[in-house]
Design a protein around this motif. Sequence first.
Motif, PDB file in Angstrom:
ATOM      1  N   ASP A 124      47.974  45.926  54.226  1.00  0.00           N
ATOM      2  CA  ASP A 124      46.547  46.286  54.244  1.00  0.00           C
ATOM      3  C   ASP A 124      45.691  45.139  53.701  1.00  0.00           C
ATOM      4  OD1 ASP A 124      47.066  48.723  55.327  1.00  0.00           O
ATOM      5  OD2 ASP A 124      46.696  49.899  53.508  1.00  0.00           O
ATOM      6  N   ASP A 169      45.578  42.510  56.444  1.00  0.00           N
ATOM      7  CA  ASP A 169      44.739  42.943  57.571  1.00  0.00           C
ATOM      8  C   ASP A 169      43.257  42.892  57.200  1.00  0.00           C
ATOM      9  OD1 ASP A 169      46.985  43.356  59.059  1.00  0.00           O
ATOM     10  OD2 ASP A 169      46.981  45.542  58.902  1.00  0.00           O
ATOM     11  N   THR A 170      42.954  43.365  56.002  1.00  0.00           N
ATOM     12  CA  THR A 170      41.552  43.349  55.561  1.00  0.00           C
ATOM     13  C   THR A 170      41.054  41.909  55.469  1.00  0.00           C
ATOM     14  OG1 THR A 170      41.985  45.356  54.294  1.00  0.00           O
ATOM     15  CG2 THR A 170      39.960  44.181  53.786  1.00  0.00           C
ATOM     16  N   SER A 210      40.166  40.594  58.844  1.00  0.00           N
ATOM     17  CA  SER A 210      38.844  41.024  59.322  1.00  0.00           C
ATOM     18  C   SER A 210      37.728  40.266  58.617  1.00  0.00           C
ATOM     19  CB  SER A 210      38.613  42.510  59.066  1.00  0.00           C
ATOM     20  OG  SER A 210      39.777  43.238  59.186  1.00  0.00           O
ATOM     21  N   LEU A 211      37.938  39.991  57.342  1.00  0.00           N
ATOM     22  CA  LEU A 211      36.869  39.372  56.563  1.00  0.00           C
ATOM     23  C   LEU A 211      36.660  37.892  56.907  1.00  0.00           C
ATOM     24  CD1 LEU A 211      37.633  41.110  53.168  1.00  0.00           C
ATOM     25  CD2 LEU A 211      35.470  41.261  54.364  1.00  0.00           C
ATOM     26  N   SER A 269      35.954  36.697  59.645  1.00  0.00           N
ATOM     27  CA  SER A 269      34.878  36.536  60.626  1.00  0.00           C
ATOM     28  C   SER A 269      33.532  36.297  59.941  1.00  0.00           C
ATOM     29  CB  SER A 269      34.790  37.778  61.517  1.00  0.00           C
ATOM     30  OG  SER A 269      34.375  38.886  60.755  1.00  0.00           O
ATOM     31  N   GLN A 310      29.338  33.933  60.519  1.00  0.00           N
ATOM     32  CA  GLN A 310      27.953  34.388  60.548  1.00  0.00           C
ATOM     33  C   GLN A 310      27.041  33.296  60.010  1.00  0.00           C
ATOM     34  OE1 GLN A 310      29.176  38.990  59.384  1.00  0.00           O
ATOM     35  NE2 GLN A 310      27.484  38.019  58.343  1.00  0.00           N
ATOM     36  N   ILE A 324      24.512  33.978  58.089  1.00  0.00           N
ATOM     37  CA  ILE A 324      24.417  34.373  56.684  1.00  0.00           C
ATOM     38  C   ILE A 324      25.802  34.860  56.281  1.00  0.00           C
ATOM     39  CG2 ILE A 324      23.362  35.984  55.052  1.00  0.00           C
ATOM     40  CD1 ILE A 324      20.861  35.875  56.840  1.00  0.00           C
ATOM     41  N   LYS A 334      27.607  36.523  54.336  1.00  0.00           N
ATOM     42  CA  LYS A 334      27.596  37.536  53.301  1.00  0.00           C
ATOM     43  C   LYS A 334      27.688  38.905  53.945  1.00  0.00           C
ATOM     44  CE  LYS A 334      24.678  36.053  49.428  1.00  0.00           C
ATOM     45  NZ  LYS A 334      25.517  36.248  48.289  1.00  0.00           N
ATOM     46  N   VAL A 335      28.427  39.806  53.318  1.00  0.00           N
ATOM     47  CA  VAL A 335      28.359  41.213  53.699  1.00  0.00           C
ATOM     48  C   VAL A 335      28.022  42.012  52.439  1.00  0.00           C
ATOM     49  CG1 VAL A 335      29.872  41.153  55.717  1.00  0.00           C
ATOM     50  CG2 VAL A 335      30.853  41.460  53.442  1.00  0.00           C
ATOM     51  N   PRO A 336      27.373  43.175  52.607  1.00  0.00           N
ATOM     52  CA  PRO A 336      26.877  43.874  51.410  1.00  0.00           C
ATOM     53  C   PRO A 336      27.892  44.767  50.709  1.00  0.00           C
ATOM     54  CG  PRO A 336      26.051  44.916  53.399  1.00  0.00           C
ATOM     55  CD  PRO A 336      26.912  43.777  53.850  1.00  0.00           C
ATOM     56  N   LEU A 337      29.188  44.566  50.951  1.00  0.00           N
ATOM     57  CA  LEU A 337      30.191  45.495  50.405  1.00  0.00           C
ATOM     58  C   LEU A 337      30.090  45.691  48.892  1.00  0.00           C
ATOM     59  CD1 LEU A 337      33.571  44.830  52.257  1.00  0.00           C
ATOM     60  CD2 LEU A 337      32.083  46.813  52.395  1.00  0.00           C
ATOM     61  N   LEU A 338      29.901  44.639  48.141  1.00  0.00           N
ATOM     62  CA  LEU A 338      29.883  44.774  46.681  1.00  0.00           C
ATOM     63  C   LEU A 338      28.497  44.485  46.097  1.00  0.00           C
ATOM     64  CD1 LEU A 338      33.352  43.335  45.563  1.00  0.00           C
ATOM     65  CD2 LEU A 338      32.734  45.654  46.205  1.00  0.00           C
ATOM     66  N   ALA A 367      37.423  43.730  47.288  1.00  0.00           N
ATOM     67  CA  ALA A 367      36.802  44.883  47.953  1.00  0.00           C
ATOM     68  C   ALA A 367      37.690  46.113  47.823  1.00  0.00           C
ATOM     69  CB  ALA A 367      36.547  44.565  49.424  1.00  0.00           C
ATOM     70  N   GLN A 401      36.804  49.909  45.808  1.00  0.00           N
ATOM     71  CA  GLN A 401      36.476  51.098  46.588  1.00  0.00           C
ATOM     72  C   GLN A 401      36.853  52.345  45.798  1.00  0.00           C
ATOM     73  OE1 GLN A 401      38.671  50.644  50.155  1.00  0.00           O
ATOM     74  NE2 GLN A 401      40.638  50.911  49.184  1.00  0.00           N
TER      75      GLN A 401
END
Lengths: 329, 173
Positions: free
Chosen positions: A31, A34-35, A38-39, A41, A45, A47, A49-53, A313, A317
């Motif tokens: 896991d 795999d995570t 995905s991250l 990618s 971008q 920008i 950054k993703v807003p997960l945290l 991340a 969670q």
Amino acid sequence: MKKRNRLQLDEQGRLKHFLTIEGLNRQLLIDILDTAESLTSISEQSIKKVPLLRGKTIVNLFFEASTRTRTTFELAAKRLSADVLNINIQASATAKGETLLDTLRNLEAMHCDMFVVRHADSGAAHFIAQHAAPHISVINAGDGQHAHPTQAMLDMFTIRREKGEFHRLTVAIVGDIRHSRVARSQIHALSMLGVEDIRIIAPKTLIPTEPDAFGVHVFHDLREGLRDVDVVIMLRLQKERMRGASLPSEHEYFQRYGLTEAKLELAKPDVTVMHPGPINRGVEIDSEVADGPRSVILQQVSHGIAVRMAIMAMAMQQRPPETAEGERR
Amino acid sequence: MNAKELDINPPLNHVAESLSALLESRNIQHPIMIGIHTGGVWVAQQLHQRLRLQEPLGTLDISFYRDDFTRVGINPQVKPSTLPPSIDDRHIILVDDVLYTGRTIRAAMNELFDYGRPASIMLAVLVERDGRELPIQADALGQHITLEAGEQVKLQGPEPLTLSITRLRVPTA
């Protein structure tokens, strides 16, 4: 082991603290990989950054110097939109125990959510995880000679990217296995992911006292050990070992255990060469190999960001809000 | 769980027609269509074909932008978003299968803006159901459905693409 397991995973078997590979399970490691995949990618971008945290505060608590690990943790946290605090503490050997707890209480009072801990003492991250407030997650960024699990996971990520599957691989780890937290974590991760042939290659003085406990094949001759390997992981030779008289000289070490193009010929033609860094050119690895086409040393660094993002991340969670947790306390 | 299957063609045709009319009235020549994983991508594939769009179809996985991440956690099987090299100053058609609370669309728009600054975004959905929690509505809509408590509308695919209303045996509290 049981106790560690309880400490690292919550009641539902999800990651809470990431302290060591031991006591985790294959699915969880998959896991994470795999995570992380995905991250990756996100770096495409505009920008990055993703807003997960978003709104979380992560403290890099470094009691031992580190550049690569700390900066990749920092970058990983920032790409997840967390706020990052870097604290470098030169631990004085005398007042450690109490100072550490005091430091913890102070950081908790600042409403931090995660500690990324690097410490020269084995077990320091466990100690902090045991004593931190319940809403805090602890990530081990290297403790003494015990474990460096995020390094091991980024190495696993690199191997999976290069080779696809783990089962049929032969992986050799070369160098100071005895004192290496990296090697220890790598061996646990490789065997948990199903690598059948794990080899350790080192002079007798640098092999762990009970190698059988790790389920690895021991070689004292580099040429013999490299035969038909798919992946070779070189470890940094710590110069202090030289003074400790575990070893002859740098020159002699390179002659016997340094990785050169000529010796690499014995491995599989598509062999992958890895090194956690920082590298000592001309000691454990020849520049020609380190900069050569089979080396993925710099890819390992990039992968470190994605893998650390994934671990942070996943550890954050399912955390109930801090206030609710505090009330329960 | 029992299911009632709906004919997918009328809503699919309807959303294609309204979209086509909308593009014409707004004089948009080369829009970029982007489907939201997973159902939205299937619908987008159909629409992309029917409208004979030239730009390749984009896909978006909004998992990292969900506002309920800390509650539902992370799904390791996040699919990669595939977008054109630049969406700056482009007209975007965002496609999803079901419009419900509106939170998915909000997350999708947040993600899009992390890739660039589009000229405009319009929203096309196959079906909408009641229960909006945000001020978001479809520009092109296939069909509105009213569901009873405990019912769900679900698109399955990709081949064949079927739309059905399912009733959960135990009504959600």
